[in-house]
Motif scaffolding. Structure first.
Motif, PDB file in Angstrom:
ATOM      1  N   ARG A 108       0.825  -1.205   0.000  1.00 56.52           N
ATOM      2  CA  ARG A 108       0.000   0.000   0.000  1.00 56.52           C
ATOM      3  C   ARG A 108       0.859   1.256   0.000  1.00 56.52           C
ATOM      4  NH1 ARG A 108      -4.290  -2.305   4.443  1.00 56.52           N
ATOM      5  NH2 ARG A 108      -5.723  -3.313   2.979  1.00 56.52           N
ATOM      6  N   ALA A 109       1.906   1.244   0.816  1.00 58.04           N
ATOM      7  CA  ALA A 109       2.813   2.389   0.853  1.00 58.04           C
ATOM      8  C   ALA A 109       3.454   2.604  -0.517  1.00 58.04           C
ATOM      9  CB  ALA A 109       3.887   2.179   1.915  1.00 58.04           C
ATOM     10  N   ALA A 110       3.815   1.509  -1.183  1.00 60.09           N
ATOM     11  CA  ALA A 110       4.414   1.609  -2.518  1.00 60.09           C
ATOM     12  C   ALA A 110       3.413   2.179  -3.512  1.00 60.09           C
ATOM     13  CB  ALA A 110       4.893   0.238  -2.968  1.00 60.09           C
ATOM     14  N   ASP A 111       2.158   1.713  -3.457  1.00 58.64           N
ATOM     15  CA  ASP A 111       1.127   2.238  -4.350  1.00 58.64           C
ATOM     16  C   ASP A 111       0.892   3.719  -4.097  1.00 58.64           C
ATOM     17  OD1 ASP A 111       0.746  -0.159  -5.623  1.00 58.64           O
ATOM     18  OD2 ASP A 111      -1.037  -0.729  -4.483  1.00 58.64           O
ATOM     19  N   LEU A 112       0.885   4.111  -2.833  1.00 67.47           N
ATOM     20  CA  LEU A 112       0.671   5.518  -2.497  1.00 67.47           C
ATOM     21  C   LEU A 112       1.809   6.392  -3.018  1.00 67.47           C
ATOM     22  CD1 LEU A 112      -0.684   5.086   1.127  1.00 67.47           C
ATOM     23  CD2 LEU A 112      -1.940   6.056  -0.803  1.00 67.47           C
ATOM     24  N   ALA A 113       3.015   5.868  -2.981  1.00 70.90           N
ATOM     25  CA  ALA A 113       4.152   6.625  -3.494  1.00 70.90           C
ATOM     26  C   ALA A 113       4.020   6.845  -4.993  1.00 70.90           C
ATOM     27  CB  ALA A 113       5.451   5.894  -3.167  1.00 70.90           C
ATOM     28  N   VAL A 114       3.594   5.808  -5.718  1.00 74.02           N
ATOM     29  CA  VAL A 114       3.398   5.946  -7.152  1.00 74.02           C
ATOM     30  C   VAL A 114       2.223   6.880  -7.432  1.00 74.02           C
ATOM     31  CG1 VAL A 114       2.865   4.720  -9.289  1.00 74.02           C
ATOM     32  CG2 VAL A 114       4.394   3.689  -7.618  1.00 74.02           C
ATOM     33  N   TRP A 115       1.186   6.782  -6.597  1.00 78.07           N
ATOM     34  CA  TRP A 115       0.036   7.682  -6.744  1.00 78.07           C
ATOM     35  C   TRP A 115       0.503   9.140  -6.636  1.00 78.07           C
ATOM     36  CZ3 TRP A 115      -5.251   7.134  -7.559  1.00 78.07           C
ATOM     37  CH2 TRP A 115      -6.008   8.289  -7.339  1.00 78.07           C
ATOM     38  N   ALA A 116       1.320   9.441  -5.646  1.00 83.50           N
ATOM     39  CA  ALA A 116       1.803  10.804  -5.449  1.00 83.50           C
ATOM     40  C   ALA A 116       2.642  11.263  -6.636  1.00 83.50           C
ATOM     41  CB  ALA A 116       2.610  10.886  -4.162  1.00 83.50           C
ATOM     42  N   LEU A 117       3.465  10.371  -7.139  1.00 87.63           N
ATOM     43  CA  LEU A 117       4.266  10.692  -8.314  1.00 87.63           C
ATOM     44  C   LEU A 117       3.358  10.983  -9.509  1.00 87.63           C
ATOM     45  CD1 LEU A 117       6.978  10.834  -9.829  1.00 87.63           C
ATOM     46  CD2 LEU A 117       6.786   8.350 -10.183  1.00 87.63           C
ATOM     47  N   GLY A 118       2.342  10.147  -9.701  1.00 90.42           N
ATOM     48  CA  GLY A 118       1.415  10.352 -10.801  1.00 90.42           C
ATOM     49  C   GLY A 118       0.678  11.671 -10.699  1.00 90.42           C
ATOM     50  N   GLU A 119       0.218  12.012  -9.495  1.00 91.97           N
ATOM     51  CA  GLU A 119      -0.487  13.283  -9.305  1.00 91.97           C
ATOM     52  C   GLU A 119       0.440  14.466  -9.567  1.00 91.97           C
ATOM     53  OE1 GLU A 119      -2.557  13.600  -5.556  1.00 91.97           O
ATOM     54  OE2 GLU A 119      -4.395  13.158  -6.674  1.00 91.97           O
ATOM     55  N   GLU A 120       1.672  14.333  -9.132  1.00 90.69           N
ATOM     56  CA  GLU A 120       2.650  15.405  -9.342  1.00 90.69           C
ATOM     57  C   GLU A 120       2.827  15.673 -10.836  1.00 90.69           C
ATOM     58  OE1 GLU A 120       7.460  15.986  -8.631  1.00 90.69           O
ATOM     59  OE2 GLU A 120       6.358  14.483  -7.483  1.00 90.69           O
ATOM     60  N   LEU A 121       2.953  14.623 -11.630  1.00 89.35           N
ATOM     61  CA  LEU A 121       3.201  14.776 -13.061  1.00 89.35           C
ATOM     62  C   LEU A 121       1.934  15.079 -13.850  1.00 89.35           C
ATOM     63  CD1 LEU A 121       5.691  11.811 -13.460  1.00 89.35           C
ATOM     64  CD2 LEU A 121       6.252  14.245 -13.534  1.00 89.35           C
ATOM     65  N   ALA A 122       0.789  14.610 -13.358  1.00 91.07           N
ATOM     66  CA  ALA A 122      -0.469  14.811 -14.087  1.00 91.07           C
ATOM     67  C   ALA A 122      -0.877  16.270 -14.143  1.00 91.07           C
ATOM     68  CB  ALA A 122      -1.584  13.979 -13.442  1.00 91.07           C
ATOM     69  N   GLY A 123      -0.271  17.113 -13.305  1.00 92.51           N
ATOM     70  CA  GLY A 123      -0.578  18.536 -13.356  1.00 92.51           C
ATOM     71  C   GLY A 123      -0.128  19.192 -14.643  1.00 92.51           C
ATOM     72  N   ASN A 124       0.798  18.561 -15.340  1.00 99.13           N
ATOM     73  CA  ASN A 124       1.238  19.066 -16.643  1.00 99.13           C
ATOM     74  C   ASN A 124       0.128  18.821 -17.662  1.00 99.13           C
ATOM     75  OD1 ASN A 124       2.437  19.309 -19.247  1.00 99.13           O
ATOM     76  ND2 ASN A 124       4.455  18.898 -18.387  1.00 99.13           N
ATOM     77  N   PRO A 125      -0.356  19.860 -18.344  1.00 94.44           N
ATOM     78  CA  PRO A 125      -1.474  19.660 -19.284  1.00 94.44           C
ATOM     79  C   PRO A 125      -1.144  18.743 -20.459  1.00 94.44           C
ATOM     80  CG  PRO A 125      -0.564  21.881 -19.485  1.00 94.44           C
ATOM     81  CD  PRO A 125       0.045  21.266 -18.262  1.00 94.44           C
ATOM     82  N   ARG A 126       0.144  18.468 -20.662  1.00 91.23           N
ATOM     83  CA  ARG A 126       0.535  17.532 -21.729  1.00 91.23           C
ATOM     84  C   ARG A 126       0.556  16.092 -21.236  1.00 91.23           C
ATOM     85  NH1 ARG A 126       5.583  17.668 -23.113  1.00 91.23           N
ATOM     86  NH2 ARG A 126       6.325  18.871 -21.336  1.00 91.23           N
TER      87      ARG A 126
END
Length: 228
Positions: free
Chosen positions: A86-104
């Motif tokens: 779960r901790a590993a999934d949450l870390a990837v989730w945070a990474l994904g959210e960080e990058l998803a802010g880019n409109p591209r």
């Protein structure tokens, strides 16, 4: 605890969800590891849809998150293993959210959808639709359909594909995924209709082997239905 409630709980404890996936060197961290991670992050800043870089960085943050989960009682090893995942999934989730802010960015949205599909199907499908809208090539749409097919949701996959597929503009791989989603959903008539649509793609050389492959799959499905 499921991923989404766990994420909300963690977000209440932190000032920013993105800090979960951010690089936090430890005294034992080797310089080579740090440079590798920084290089991956730089690649993703330049191209947030660099799949190989995203997956490589995901492995880094997964490993760090799992290693940071304390194991206090050897008898609780199964529970601890679940917490590490779960901790590993949450870390990837945070990474994904960080990058998803880019409109591209579309690939981070694909990964966020994959992680949230079991907990919030509607939100996951919205993320997949947004990813498809961000990518004019159709690569995101093909990935999005595949995610839903892999999750055992062929009807939803077909709906997403039909709603976003632009035959003449998108990669032929979208057509392959749409036809297979129709077959997965036992909609053979629709599969053949979408195969005919794929023939409208201007890159006939690229379409030809895909068309032949799908024609065989449809014929097999028709034979199965007829019992011959």
């Amino acid at each position: 605890m499921a991923l989404m409630p766990r994420l909300r709980q963690l977000m209440r404890r932190t000032t920013s969800a993105s800090t979960i996936g951010a690089r936090r060197p430890t005294t034992g961290e080797r310089r080579g590891d740090t440079l590798h991670e920084d290089a991956l992050r730089a690649m993703l800043v330049d191209d947030p849809n660099n799949i190989r870089a995203f997956q490589a960085l995901s492995e880094v943050v997964r490993r760090r998150a799992a290693e940071g989960t304390q194991v206090d009682d050897p008898l609780s090893a199964p529970t601890d293993e679940i917490e590490r995942r779960r901790a590993a999934d949450l870390a990837v989730w945070a990474l994904g959210e960080e990058l998803a802010g880019n409109p591209r960015a579309w690939y981070p949205l694909i990964e966020l959808a994959r992680l949230s599909l079991a907990d919030d199907q509607d939100a996951a499908i919205r993320r997949l639709a947004t990813a498809a809208d961000r990518d004019p090539s159709g690569a995101a749409l093909a990935e999005a359909i595949a995610v839903l097919r892999d999750a055992g949701l062929p009807v939803e996959a077909l709906g997403l594909g039909v709603g976003h597929w632009r035959v003449r503009d998108h990669t032929p791989e979208v057509g392959r995924q749409v036809v297979r989603a129709a077959l997965d959903a036992d909609r053979i008539f629709d599969a053949r209709h979408h195969l005919e649509s794929l023939a409208l793609h201007p890159d006939t050389k690229a379409v030809a082997p895909i068309h032949a492959e799908l024609e065989t799959e449809i014929a097999q499905a028709e034979q199965h239905i007829s019992g011959t």
